[in-house]
Design a protein around this motif. Structure first.
Motif, PDB file in Angstrom:
ATOM      1  N   ARG A  74      -9.129   6.631   1.093  1.00 43.81           N
ATOM      2  CA  ARG A  74      -8.580   7.890   1.608  1.00 43.81           C
ATOM      3  C   ARG A  74      -7.134   7.688   2.067  1.00 43.81           C
ATOM      4  NH1 ARG A  74     -10.582  11.710   6.690  1.00 43.81           N
ATOM      5  NH2 ARG A  74      -9.637  13.623   5.874  1.00 43.81           N
ATOM      6  N   LYS A  75      -6.885   6.554   2.690  1.00 46.29           N
ATOM      7  CA  LYS A  75      -5.518   6.253   3.139  1.00 46.29           C
ATOM      8  C   LYS A  75      -4.546   6.367   1.961  1.00 46.29           C
ATOM      9  CE  LYS A  75      -4.454   1.967   4.283  1.00 46.29           C
ATOM     10  NZ  LYS A  75      -4.499   0.657   4.995  1.00 46.29           N
ATOM     11  N   ILE A  76      -4.935   5.799   0.836  1.00 45.79           N
ATOM     12  CA  ILE A  76      -4.055   5.819  -0.339  1.00 45.79           C
ATOM     13  C   ILE A  76      -3.972   7.222  -0.936  1.00 45.79           C
ATOM     14  CG2 ILE A  76      -3.682   4.849  -2.647  1.00 45.79           C
ATOM     15  CD1 ILE A  76      -3.258   2.935  -0.169  1.00 45.79           C
ATOM     16  N   ARG A  77      -5.089   7.940  -0.945  1.00 49.16           N
ATOM     17  CA  ARG A  77      -5.054   9.310  -1.478  1.00 49.16           C
ATOM     18  C   ARG A  77      -4.167  10.189  -0.609  1.00 49.16           C
ATOM     19  NH1 ARG A  77     -11.013  10.617  -1.334  1.00 49.16           N
ATOM     20  NH2 ARG A  77     -10.535  12.554  -2.435  1.00 49.16           N
ATOM     21  N   VAL A  78      -4.207   9.981   0.706  1.00 54.65           N
ATOM     22  CA  VAL A  78      -3.333  10.747   1.614  1.00 54.65           C
ATOM     23  C   VAL A  78      -1.869  10.410   1.318  1.00 54.65           C
ATOM     24  CG1 VAL A  78      -2.584  10.962   4.026  1.00 54.65           C
ATOM     25  CG2 VAL A  78      -5.020  11.075   3.459  1.00 54.65           C
ATOM     26  N   ILE A  79      -1.571   9.135   1.157  1.00 64.11           N
ATOM     27  CA  ILE A  79      -0.181   8.724   0.884  1.00 64.11           C
ATOM     28  C   ILE A  79       0.304   9.350  -0.432  1.00 64.11           C
ATOM     29  CG2 ILE A  79       1.312   6.762   0.323  1.00 64.11           C
ATOM     30  CD1 ILE A  79      -0.537   5.051   2.155  1.00 64.11           C
ATOM     31  N   LEU A  80      -0.535   9.291  -1.462  1.00 63.92           N
ATOM     32  CA  LEU A  80      -0.153   9.868  -2.762  1.00 63.92           C
ATOM     33  C   LEU A  80       0.122  11.361  -2.619  1.00 63.92           C
ATOM     34  CD1 LEU A  80      -2.765   7.901  -4.889  1.00 63.92           C
ATOM     35  CD2 LEU A  80      -0.298   7.844  -5.294  1.00 63.92           C
ATOM     36  N   ALA A  81      -0.718  12.043  -1.826  1.00 68.07           N
ATOM     37  CA  ALA A  81      -0.522  13.486  -1.624  1.00 68.07           C
ATOM     38  C   ALA A  81       0.756  13.747  -0.834  1.00 68.07           C
ATOM     39  CB  ALA A  81      -1.735  14.077  -0.897  1.00 68.07           C
ATOM     40  N   GLU A  82       0.968  12.973   0.223  1.00 66.36           N
ATOM     41  CA  GLU A  82       2.172  13.181   1.051  1.00 66.36           C
ATOM     42  C   GLU A  82       3.442  12.958   0.217  1.00 66.36           C
ATOM     43  OE1 GLU A  82       2.604  14.275   4.114  1.00 66.36           O
ATOM     44  OE2 GLU A  82       0.497  14.397   4.727  1.00 66.36           O
ATOM     45  N   LYS A  83       3.372  12.004  -0.668  1.00 64.61           N
ATOM     46  CA  LYS A  83       4.552  11.676  -1.480  1.00 64.61           C
ATOM     47  C   LYS A  83       4.649  12.530  -2.741  1.00 64.61           C
ATOM     48  CE  LYS A  83       5.222   6.876   0.040  1.00 64.61           C
ATOM     49  NZ  LYS A  83       6.636   7.040   0.463  1.00 64.61           N
ATOM     50  N   GLY A  84       3.604  13.314  -2.998  1.00 61.94           N
ATOM     51  CA  GLY A  84       3.610  14.170  -4.187  1.00 61.94           C
ATOM     52  C   GLY A  84       3.580  13.372  -5.481  1.00 61.94           C
ATOM     53  N   LEU A  85       2.927  12.220  -5.444  1.00 63.49           N
ATOM     54  CA  LEU A  85       2.866  11.373  -6.643  1.00 63.49           C
ATOM     55  C   LEU A  85       1.641  11.738  -7.478  1.00 63.49           C
ATOM     56  CD1 LEU A  85       3.774   7.966  -4.950  1.00 63.49           C
ATOM     57  CD2 LEU A  85       5.038   9.017  -6.854  1.00 63.49           C
ATOM     58  N   PRO A  86       1.836  12.024  -8.773  1.00 64.00           N
ATOM     59  CA  PRO A  86       0.682  12.344  -9.619  1.00 64.00           C
ATOM     60  C   PRO A  86      -0.127  11.084  -9.941  1.00 64.00           C
ATOM     61  CG  PRO A  86       2.716  12.391 -10.909  1.00 64.00           C
ATOM     62  CD  PRO A  86       3.112  12.055  -9.506  1.00 64.00           C
ATOM     63  N   PHE A  87      -1.439  11.231 -10.002  1.00 68.80           N
ATOM     64  CA  PHE A  87      -2.286  10.073 -10.330  1.00 68.80           C
ATOM     65  C   PHE A  87      -3.620  10.591 -10.831  1.00 68.80           C
ATOM     66  CE2 PHE A  87      -5.472   9.991  -6.866  1.00 68.80           C
ATOM     67  CZ  PHE A  87      -4.939  10.965  -6.039  1.00 68.80           C
ATOM     68  N   GLU A  88      -4.313   9.690 -11.530  1.00 70.57           N
ATOM     69  CA  GLU A  88      -5.670  10.019 -11.972  1.00 70.57           C
ATOM     70  C   GLU A  88      -6.646   9.328 -11.023  1.00 70.57           C
ATOM     71  OE1 GLU A  88      -8.648   8.864 -15.652  1.00 70.57           O
ATOM     72  OE2 GLU A  88      -6.485   8.725 -15.976  1.00 70.57           O
ATOM     73  N   LEU A  89      -7.567  10.102 -10.477  1.00 70.23           N
ATOM     74  CA  LEU A  89      -8.570   9.524  -9.575  1.00 70.23           C
ATOM     75  C   LEU A  89      -9.780   9.084 -10.403  1.00 70.23           C
ATOM     76  CD1 LEU A  89      -9.447   9.007  -6.612  1.00 70.23           C
ATOM     77  CD2 LEU A  89     -10.462  11.292  -6.642  1.00 70.23           C
ATOM     78  N   VAL A  90     -10.067   7.797 -10.372  1.00 71.82           N
ATOM     79  CA  VAL A  90     -11.251   7.275 -11.072  1.00 71.82           C
ATOM     80  C   VAL A  90     -12.288   6.971  -9.995  1.00 71.82           C
ATOM     81  CG1 VAL A  90     -12.138   5.453 -12.572  1.00 71.82           C
ATOM     82  CG2 VAL A  90      -9.783   6.270 -12.860  1.00 71.82           C
ATOM     83  N   VAL A  91     -13.296   7.835  -9.912  1.00 70.24           N
ATOM     84  CA  VAL A  91     -14.295   7.678  -8.852  1.00 70.24           C
ATOM     85  C   VAL A  91     -15.317   6.631  -9.278  1.00 70.24           C
ATOM     86  CG1 VAL A  91     -16.085   8.842  -7.491  1.00 70.24           C
ATOM     87  CG2 VAL A  91     -13.964  10.052  -8.066  1.00 70.24           C
ATOM     88  N   ASP A  92     -15.469   5.616  -8.449  1.00 77.10           N
ATOM     89  CA  ASP A  92     -16.412   4.530  -8.750  1.00 77.10           C
ATOM     90  C   ASP A  92     -16.828   3.915  -7.418  1.00 77.10           C
ATOM     91  OD1 ASP A  92     -17.823   2.369  -9.763  1.00 77.10           O
ATOM     92  OD2 ASP A  92     -16.350   1.958 -11.345  1.00 77.10           O
ATOM     93  N   SER A  93     -18.123   3.786  -7.215  1.00 75.75           N
ATOM     94  CA  SER A  93     -18.601   3.194  -5.968  1.00 75.75           C
ATOM     95  C   SER A  93     -19.009   1.746  -6.219  1.00 75.75           C
ATOM     96  CB  SER A  93     -19.810   3.954  -5.427  1.00 75.75           C
ATOM     97  OG  SER A  93     -20.377   3.194  -4.376  1.00 75.75           O
ATOM     98  N   PRO A  94     -18.372   0.798  -5.506  1.00 70.04           N
ATOM     99  CA  PRO A  94     -18.678  -0.618  -5.756  1.00 70.04           C
ATOM    100  C   PRO A  94     -20.097  -1.004  -5.371  1.00 70.04           C
ATOM    101  CG  PRO A  94     -17.216  -0.363  -3.855  1.00 70.04           C
ATOM    102  CD  PRO A  94     -17.349   0.986  -4.468  1.00 70.04           C
ATOM    103  N   TRP A  95     -20.781  -0.114  -4.649  1.00 73.27           N
ATOM    104  CA  TRP A  95     -22.146  -0.435  -4.204  1.00 73.27           C
ATOM    105  C   TRP A  95     -23.174  -0.086  -5.267  1.00 73.27           C
ATOM    106  CZ3 TRP A  95     -21.787  -3.302  -0.062  1.00 73.27           C
ATOM    107  CH2 TRP A  95     -20.720  -3.104   0.816  1.00 73.27           C
ATOM    108  N   GLU A  96     -22.774   0.694  -6.274  1.00 68.57           N
ATOM    109  CA  GLU A  96     -23.764   1.165  -7.246  1.00 68.57           C
ATOM    110  C   GLU A  96     -23.880   0.230  -8.445  1.00 68.57           C
ATOM    111  OE1 GLU A  96     -22.918   5.276  -8.130  1.00 68.57           O
ATOM    112  OE2 GLU A  96     -23.274   5.802  -6.024  1.00 68.57           O
TER     113      GLU A  96
END
Ligand SMILES: N[C@@H](CCC(=O)N[C@@H](CS)C(=O)NCC(=O)O)C(=O)O
Length: 203
Positions: free
Chosen positions: A13-35
């Motif tokens: 979330r920290k990184i997603r917030v930073i990307l949003a604050e900076k307006g940087l486009p990115f692709e979110l690849v959702v993956d849970s390391p526990w699964e």
């Protein structure tokens, strides 16, 4: 660039917030390391999220390193000061906030161990870290709008993610009641689109 992340990870979330604050486009690849079947270890040998893959294929982890990389892109507001010592002080706040998250995660994992294997003493030990670090963060936040200077920085972002994680996993911890400066800081942070758009789903 691609961010490999789970939707509940406070570090991601920290990184997603930073990307949003900076307006940087990115692709979110959702993956849970526990699964079972997670592909996270193919990206990050430590098997943890977040991990960032640049357009050139370079991989950065963990979240403080990714935050440092994103700062080098020069987009949007600075979240680390240009002055090296001031930046270390911001990093200290990030470490304090991430440390709250680390201890809360450790307490949660311990609490999920089966009866007979779980150590209540270890849970209490981790939650004492949370208590002490919250008190220190409160001391540093008191009388200020942001932890470092006149603008929001990386330490504030990390603090918001740590406090949001406590809300998610340890709602019984009344940090707002005990720490008014943190409550006010969190209110400011959570009102921002970057935080509102990265609220973890109910676990
Ligand atoms: N210090 C790391 C912590 C990352 C971390 O522990 N992420 C958790 C998700 S909240 C994880 O991927 N855990 C999987 C594991 O420990 O195997 C960071 O800041 O990125």
């Amino acid at each position: 660039m691609k961010l490999v992340a789970s939707l509940t990870s406070p570090y991601a979330r920290k990184i997603r917030v930073i990307l949003a604050e900076k307006g940087l486009p990115f692709e979110l690849v959702v993956d849970s390391p526990w699964e079972a079947g997670t592909r996270v270890p193919t990206v990050n040998p430590l098997g943890k999220v977040p991990a960032l893959v640049t357009d050139g294929g370079e991989v950065f982890f963990d979240s403080p390193v990714i935050a440092g990389y994103l700062e080098t892109l020069g987009a949007g507001p600075r979240l680390l000061p240009a002055d090296a010592l001031a930046a270390v002080r911001v990093r200290q706040h990030e470490a304090l906030a991430d440390g709250i998250t680390d201890a809360a995660v450790a307490a949660l994992l311990e609490s999920r161990r089966p009866d007979g294997e779980r150590s209540e003493r270890e849970i209490a030990r981790q939650l004492e870290k949370v208590d002490r670090a919250l008190a220190e963060l409160e001391r540093r936040a008191a009388g200020r709008t942001w932890l470092d200077g006149a603008d929001m920085h990386l330490g504030d972002v990390a603090a918001g993610c740590a406090l949001g994680y406590l809300d998610l996993r340890f709602p019984r911890i009344d940090w707002r009641g005990r720490h008014p400066a943190l409550a006010a800081l969190a209110e400011r942070l959570f009102a921002r689109a970057s935080f509102a758009g990265t609220m973890p789903p109910a676990a």
